[in-house]
Design a protein around this motif. Sequence first.
Motif, PDB file in Angstrom:
ATOM      1  N   ARG A 622       0.865  -1.178   0.000  1.00  0.00           N
ATOM      2  CA  ARG A 622       0.000   0.000   0.000  1.00  0.00           C
ATOM      3  C   ARG A 622       0.895   1.219   0.000  1.00  0.00           C
ATOM      4  O   ARG A 622       1.736   1.392   0.893  1.00  0.00           O
ATOM      5  N   ASP A 623       0.793   2.030  -1.058  1.00  0.00           N
ATOM      6  CA  ASP A 623       1.640   3.204  -1.235  1.00  0.00           C
ATOM      7  C   ASP A 623       0.743   4.408  -1.484  1.00  0.00           C
ATOM      8  O   ASP A 623       0.014   4.455  -2.482  1.00  0.00           O
ATOM      9  N   GLU A 624       0.787   5.402  -0.550  1.00  0.00           N
ATOM     10  CA  GLU A 624      -0.038   6.605  -0.624  1.00  0.00           C
ATOM     11  C   GLU A 624      -1.516   6.233  -0.764  1.00  0.00           C
ATOM     12  O   GLU A 624      -2.271   6.827  -1.540  1.00  0.00           O
ATOM     13  N   GLY A 625      -1.911   5.205  -0.013  1.00  0.00           N
ATOM     14  CA  GLY A 625      -3.309   4.803   0.020  1.00  0.00           C
ATOM     15  C   GLY A 625      -3.718   3.870  -1.100  1.00  0.00           C
ATOM     16  O   GLY A 625      -4.851   3.362  -1.089  1.00  0.00           O
ATOM     17  N   GLN A 626      -2.852   3.657  -2.076  1.00  0.00           N
ATOM     18  CA  GLN A 626      -3.170   2.777  -3.195  1.00  0.00           C
ATOM     19  C   GLN A 626      -2.627   1.379  -2.923  1.00  0.00           C
ATOM     20  O   GLN A 626      -1.456   1.199  -2.586  1.00  0.00           O
ATOM     21  N   ARG A 627      -3.502   0.383  -3.112  1.00  0.00           N
ATOM     22  CA  ARG A 627      -3.111  -0.999  -2.897  1.00  0.00           C
ATOM     23  C   ARG A 627      -2.686  -1.629  -4.228  1.00  0.00           C
ATOM     24  O   ARG A 627      -3.216  -1.304  -5.285  1.00  0.00           O
ATOM     25  N   GLY A 628      -1.750  -2.577  -4.137  1.00  0.00           N
ATOM     26  CA  GLY A 628      -1.306  -3.274  -5.336  1.00  0.00           C
ATOM     27  C   GLY A 628      -0.686  -4.610  -4.995  1.00  0.00           C
ATOM     28  O   GLY A 628      -0.259  -4.843  -3.850  1.00  0.00           O
ATOM     29  N   GLU A 629      -0.682  -5.470  -5.987  1.00  0.00           N
ATOM     30  CA  GLU A 629      -0.061  -6.779  -5.825  1.00  0.00           C
ATOM     31  C   GLU A 629       0.846  -7.048  -7.013  1.00  0.00           C
ATOM     32  O   GLU A 629       0.543  -6.650  -8.147  1.00  0.00           O
ATOM     33  N   THR A 630       1.956  -7.718  -6.732  1.00  0.00           N
ATOM     34  CA  THR A 630       2.923  -8.073  -7.770  1.00  0.00           C
ATOM     35  C   THR A 630       3.342  -9.510  -7.564  1.00  0.00           C
ATOM     36  O   THR A 630       3.514  -9.955  -6.421  1.00  0.00           O
ATOM     37  N   ARG A 631       3.509 -10.220  -8.659  1.00  0.00           N
ATOM     38  CA  ARG A 631       4.007 -11.602  -8.595  1.00  0.00           C
ATOM     39  C   ARG A 631       4.994 -11.785  -9.742  1.00  0.00           C
ATOM     40  O   ARG A 631       4.902 -11.090 -10.764  1.00  0.00           O
ATOM     41  N   GLY A 632       5.923 -12.695  -9.534  1.00  0.00           N
ATOM     42  CA  GLY A 632       6.900 -12.904 -10.597  1.00  0.00           C
ATOM     43  C   GLY A 632       7.854 -14.036 -10.271  1.00  0.00           C
ATOM     44  O   GLY A 632       7.761 -14.694  -9.221  1.00  0.00           O
ATOM     45  N   GLY A 633       8.765 -14.249 -11.186  1.00  0.00           N
ATOM     46  CA  GLY A 633       9.751 -15.302 -11.005  1.00  0.00           C
ATOM     47  C   GLY A 633      10.918 -15.102 -11.953  1.00  0.00           C
ATOM     48  O   GLY A 633      10.849 -14.296 -12.895  1.00  0.00           O
ATOM     49  N   SER A 634      11.988 -15.811 -11.700  1.00  0.00           N
ATOM     50  CA  SER A 634      13.164 -15.724 -12.559  1.00  0.00           C
ATOM     51  C   SER A 634      13.839 -17.080 -12.636  1.00  0.00           C
ATOM     52  O   SER A 634      13.690 -17.915 -11.726  1.00  0.00           O
ATOM     53  N   LEU A 635      14.562 -17.288 -13.711  1.00  0.00           N
ATOM     54  CA  LEU A 635      15.296 -18.528 -13.928  1.00  0.00           C
ATOM     55  C   LEU A 635      16.650 -18.182 -14.510  1.00  0.00           C
ATOM     56  O   LEU A 635      16.751 -17.370 -15.446  1.00  0.00           O
ATOM     57  N   GLN A 636      17.701 -18.746 -13.956  1.00  0.00           N
ATOM     58  CA  GLN A 636      19.050 -18.559 -14.478  1.00  0.00           C
ATOM     59  C   GLN A 636      19.629 -19.925 -14.855  1.00  0.00           C
ATOM     60  O   GLN A 636      19.403 -20.917 -14.154  1.00  0.00           O
ATOM     61  N   TYR A 637      20.343 -19.948 -15.967  1.00  0.00           N
ATOM     62  CA  TYR A 637      20.975 -21.182 -16.421  1.00  0.00           C
ATOM     63  C   TYR A 637      22.392 -20.856 -16.837  1.00  0.00           C
ATOM     64  O   TYR A 637      22.622 -20.067 -17.761  1.00  0.00           O
ATOM     65  N   THR A 638      23.361 -21.461 -16.141  1.00  0.00           N
ATOM     66  CA  THR A 638      24.771 -21.215 -16.420  1.00  0.00           C
ATOM     67  C   THR A 638      25.330 -22.385 -17.210  1.00  0.00           C
ATOM     68  O   THR A 638      25.423 -23.503 -16.692  1.00  0.00           O
ATOM     69  N   THR A 639      25.681 -22.138 -18.450  1.00  0.00           N
ATOM     70  CA  THR A 639      26.345 -23.133 -19.276  1.00  0.00           C
ATOM     71  C   THR A 639      27.831 -22.812 -19.316  1.00  0.00           C
ATOM     72  O   THR A 639      28.272 -21.801 -18.771  1.00  0.00           O
ATOM     73  N   SER A 640      28.602 -23.652 -19.975  1.00  0.00           N
ATOM     74  CA  SER A 640      30.026 -23.394 -20.061  1.00  0.00           C
ATOM     75  C   SER A 640      30.333 -22.105 -20.819  1.00  0.00           C
ATOM     76  O   SER A 640      31.153 -21.304 -20.375  1.00  0.00           O
ATOM     77  N   PRO A 641      29.663 -21.813 -21.964  1.00  0.00           N
ATOM     78  CA  PRO A 641      30.031 -20.596 -22.704  1.00  0.00           C
ATOM     79  C   PRO A 641      29.283 -19.336 -22.304  1.00  0.00           C
ATOM     80  O   PRO A 641      29.754 -18.240 -22.576  1.00  0.00           O
TER      81      PRO A 641
END
Length: 847
Positions: A622-641
């Motif tokens: 809640r920011d300055e009286g305004q409500r909000g929702e956020t969702r997310g995700g991330s994926l990392q993949y380390t290969t040799s190159p």
Amino acid sequence: MKGDGKSPVRWMALSIGIAGGSWVGSSAVADGDVIFDRGFLRDGGQALDLARFEAAPVLPPGTQRLDTFVNQRPVGRFDVTIEAESEHGPARTCFRRDDLPALGLDLRRLPEQERVQHLLAADCVDLRQLDPNIALDVDVSALTAHLAIPQAYIGRLVRGMVDPQDWDEGITAGFVGYNASAFRNQLDQTGGHDRYYASLNAGLNVAGWRLRHNGTYSRAEQGSEYQAGSTYAQHDLTALKAQGTLGEYFTPGDLFDAMPFTGVALASDERMLPDSQRGFAPTVRGSADTNAQVSIRQAGNLVYQTTVAPGPFVIDDLYNTGYAGDLEVTITEADGREKTFTVPYASVSQLLRPGNSRFSLAAGRYRDDQLDAPPAFVQGTYRYGLSNDLTLYTGSTLAENYLAVLGGAALNTRFGALGADVTRSQASGLPTQVQGIEPRMRGQSYRLTYSERLDATGTNLAIAAYRFSSEGYLSMANFAALKGSDFPTLYRERNRIQLDLDQPLGDSLSLFVNGMRQNYWDRSGTDTTYQAGIGKTFGWGALSFSASRTRQGGGNRRDDEQTQYLATLSVPLSFGERLTGAYLRTSAAYTDSRDRSLQTSLSGSAGETGQFGYSLYQSSNRDEGQRGETRGGSLQYTTSPVALGFSASSGEGYSQYTASARGTVLGYGDGVLFSAGQGETMGVIEAAGGKGARVGSGHNSHLDGQGKALVTGLSPYRRNEVLIDPKGASDDVEFKVSSQVVTPRQGAVVKLDYPTTIGRALLLQVSGEDGGSPPFGAEVLSAAGESLGMIGQAGLALLRIGDDPGPLQVRWGGEAGQSCRLVMGEPIATDSPGDMPRRSARCLAGA
């Protein structure tokens, strides 16, 4: 069988040692020979000639890299050369002549100097020939060499020292390190917006020179832009333990504030010093009555221990441990008596060890693209450690119509470490249209820094600093802004105070406080920021609370002042061996303006080598009286190159997607290599036929199809061990060496060759003309006389040979009738397809 860095001769020699039943001597290499009981090694009435195993050394002739200890103290990994007995002399085990100082041997103290100098004329020196009181013991199984050298011959051996002659400047190569990202913001009202960004760090190494350039590229709907950061050339100045730099660079920030400039610089590089000579640690002096043991403890922890001869001693190679408290020194005499005294130890950044110095010189033009006419300047600084208690330092900056001179001292006392200095500046020809600026100005800036650890409570006052600048004082940055711009924006600092404190409250509870407060001559108000928190760890996780407050200027607007409270809960989770390092975290934040947020996330890594990283989160706010929702995700993949990443998030009215790639591309005389890692100091690995073998660089790195790999992040001027794990390589490749140690210079690209033997691993069933088999331990030789393996039990021999190995010979002695010619026979069926191929062979007389 894939290689582990040990030749077939060595592991077979160990088998013979066990089968032989009795050894005379405590190691594989000793001053005297070893004797085997031949009664255990007879086969069909044939006696095996064990002379090559009885006469030291057991290690095959050649050079081995062994972990070396001097008087039970590790001194590093060194090349040890094994020379077999020949008509020129007996068998020898020797070190490189240039490595002797690193072993701590003071050659001037040896008796019979004429004979010593004669022996030193050879590059390979057997230390036991220098003096009969020097003993060498090589442990074959542990790949270690133990030297026992009389204390009278030991000189000053600085811990962590690497001889500059061993610093490798590397090969000619060019590289580009990159970090690229693509963003897409999708807004319900205005549609999609794309942005692209890349940061680059490029370099070229030629003849010891390192050319570097860094910059950023960005592209959006409004257009694209490339912004150059800096371009410079750098070269080691080994004799001065310094770096020489030409181009766009920065002055050091230890005494004056760091400044960007274009010109030439010469500055000490502390990385060239051993770890035990970097930073500040006091010199410990004392006196022993007998051959005594000296133990040094800090906060109850043993940090150093050594043995000293009777008389005065000096210990000046303690590692810099920062702000950890006084040193308690205990001298334990041979008869059990103990003497104890305390050496004060606290540190501020200006302190140096006694007799050490640091310097910097820079000349050029102040660099700021916003200035129309940046001034040229010359700057120099110097620090010198006068004693355990006192370091003096000075510096000066000179430009047309500007002069600043600094002088100060740093003290190490029983009450803590204190640094105090004053800088006086004077300037003329200044524009008067700027408020508070007069045509001529002069003033002073005073600075105090303090640090201390209270052993009684464990309180660590990492830094407490205060600075006051008079109204007439101008820094070089202030002067450059006034002279190079018609309408400069100045922020001339007036007062600044800073505090950083840590307080442990038991084994699992800790408290911290840090903050800063400053004001200016050019504007009203005070900038304030501080934070305090407490954290506790439990068997099931960790919990922490913190509070922070920021205030900018006068604090008249809501955004200029804020207080925030934060609580965080972290719980480790386990999902099996393939999903590791998983954490469930929940944090709740609340501000004095009644804004609040709650976030929960799950993150961790997966895969055999942790090559996958993942994160999921859900938050509400809640920011300055305004409500909000956020969702997310991330994926990392380390290969040799390359290291790849992808993230996505969404909220009310928007969604965002990001893709990223990070890594390094390097070109050199033999091709182009790719790596997911980054760093200026790198290594090129070449191992013919080693495709698929893992490289122990910390990344998910493997040898490519050409048997090559790029290793990044090596430590300059330090011994770096680069390992290859043969797992993943073809069964037809044997690594003769799986570990090498290299000491690169800063920014060098060093080349490491790992010799391999390519051929089928074959298990031979060898039989003689009479139906028996050659003696156990008989050696199998190639046409060139190279040892390929040995005859084991039941006539089995493990060899690695090509499709056309040429004529092979089996030999078990030097007399007539103690050798035979090996003739390959038909393949032998195995129990399962995965078994090692087997083949029969006949050993015929007449070799």
